[in-house]
Design a protein around this motif. Sequence first.
Motif, PDB file in Angstrom:
ATOM      1  N   HIS A 177       0.809  -1.218   0.000  1.00 44.68           N
ATOM      2  CA  HIS A 177       0.000   0.000   0.000  1.00 44.68           C
ATOM      3  C   HIS A 177       0.843   1.269   0.000  1.00 44.68           C
ATOM      4  N   ASP A 178       2.084   1.162   0.323  1.00 45.85           N
ATOM      5  CA  ASP A 178       2.895   2.363   0.385  1.00 45.85           C
ATOM      6  C   ASP A 178       4.350   1.978   0.208  1.00 45.85           C
ATOM      7  N   VAL A 228      -4.413   5.933   2.816  1.00 46.39           N
ATOM      8  CA  VAL A 228      -3.566   5.950   1.619  1.00 46.39           C
ATOM      9  C   VAL A 228      -3.373   7.384   1.113  1.00 46.39           C
ATOM     10  N   ARG A 254       2.684  11.700  -1.481  1.00 43.91           N
ATOM     11  CA  ARG A 254       1.475  11.776  -0.644  1.00 43.91           C
ATOM     12  C   ARG A 254       0.643  13.022  -0.936  1.00 43.91           C
ATOM     13  N   PRO A 285      -0.165   4.671  -4.310  1.00 48.75           N
ATOM     14  CA  PRO A 285       1.071   4.324  -3.591  1.00 48.75           C
ATOM     15  C   PRO A 285       2.347   4.679  -4.354  1.00 48.75           C
TER      16      PRO A 285
END
Lengths: 249, 113
Positions: free
Chosen positions: A4-5, A107, A142, A138
Motif C-alpha cells: 500500500h505504500d 492511503v 502523498r 502508492p
Amino acid sequence: MDAHDQASELLPPAMGVSAAIRAGAHAAALAPALVLGASYVGFGSYVGSHGLGLDFALFNTFTAWALPGQLAATELYLAGSGLLAVALAVALANMRLAPMTVVMMPVVHVAGRAAWRSYAAAFFVAVTCWAMTMMTAPRLARADRLSWFIGCSLTLWSASLAGTAVGFYAAEYLPRPLTLALVFLNPLYFMLLFLQDLRDRARLYALVSGAALGVPFHLLTPEWGLLFAGLAGGTAAAALARRRRRIAG
Amino acid sequence: MTLPEFSPAGAYIAACVAAAATYFWRAFGVAIGSRLDLKGPVFEWFASVAYAVLAALVVRLVVFPSGELAHIPLAVRVGAAALALAAYALGRRSIFAGCLVGACVIALAAIWH
C-alpha cells in the motif's frame, strides 16, 4: 514489502495540485470513462423507459453517484415504496462504500490537512475511481494523491452524467443485444480491474474468498448476502495473510 | 416520441433520501479511516473486507443479475465472464480485450435467443 505504500525515498517529488488532477483525469479518460459511461447508458434508458424525467436521472447520478444504489432507489420509487424503504434499500446496496472509504483514507492522508477536504472528496468514492486510486496512489507523492483521485473521479462522474443523458434519449433506439452487452460491461470491468494488481497476498485471498462466498450467502439471504460474504471472506483472508506472514517471517 | 418533461416532487424527495443514504457510508468511512494506521491490523482487515465485498458484488452481478440480463442463461453469463478472463490473460492483461470479448458473447447470445 507493504503493497500500500512504498518507502518514501522511492516516491517521486510532488507534482502539485493541478498537475495531479490532470494526471488523474488522464488516467480515467477514454477506457474507464467509456466503460462507466456505458453502464450509465443502461441506467438512463431504464429511467427513460419507465416514465420518469431526465431531470430525475441526472439529479440522481449527480447526488448519489453509485450505480447499485441508484437502481435500487429508482425501482423502489417506481414501485411506490415509502421513503424509509428507499433509505434502507439504498443504504444496504451501498454499504460497500464504507470499508472502501475507510481503506482509501490512510492511503491519501496528509498530516495537517483540513478534515473537510477528506469529507468533500469522499463524496466521489465509487468502485472504479477507488480501485484506480488504490492501484496508482502508492506510487505518487502523498501530497498529490487526493488531487489525483479528484481528477480521476470528476472525469468518471462527468462520463456517468453524459451516459445517463445518452441512455435516456437512446432508450427506444438501442437494439436489445447492445443494451444487454452494455449492462454486462460493468461486472466484467470490475472483475478485470481488481485482477490488475495482485501483488498483495491479503488482497488476493480477499478477492477469492469473497467471490467463493458470494453465491452461497446470496442464496441464504439476498439482502444481507453481500455484507456477510464480505465480512466472512474478508476476515478469513486477513487471518490467513497474517498467519502466512508469521510462518514466512 | 413523448418523454415526460419534469419528474414529480416525490421523485426528488426519494432521490434526496437516496443521496443521504449513500453519502452516509462515505462520511462514516472518513470518520473511521482518518484514524487508521496504514500498517496496522485494523486497516488490513478493512481492506480485506472491502475487496471481498467487491468480489462478491461482481459474482452477484454475473450469477444473479437484476432486470433484462436475467433472461440470458446463467451458463452464457458465466461463460462470457470466463472468456473475458481468458482474453484478458491472453491479451497481455488488456482490460479492453477482456471487456470486448465478454460483451460480444452476451450480445451474440441475445441475438441468438
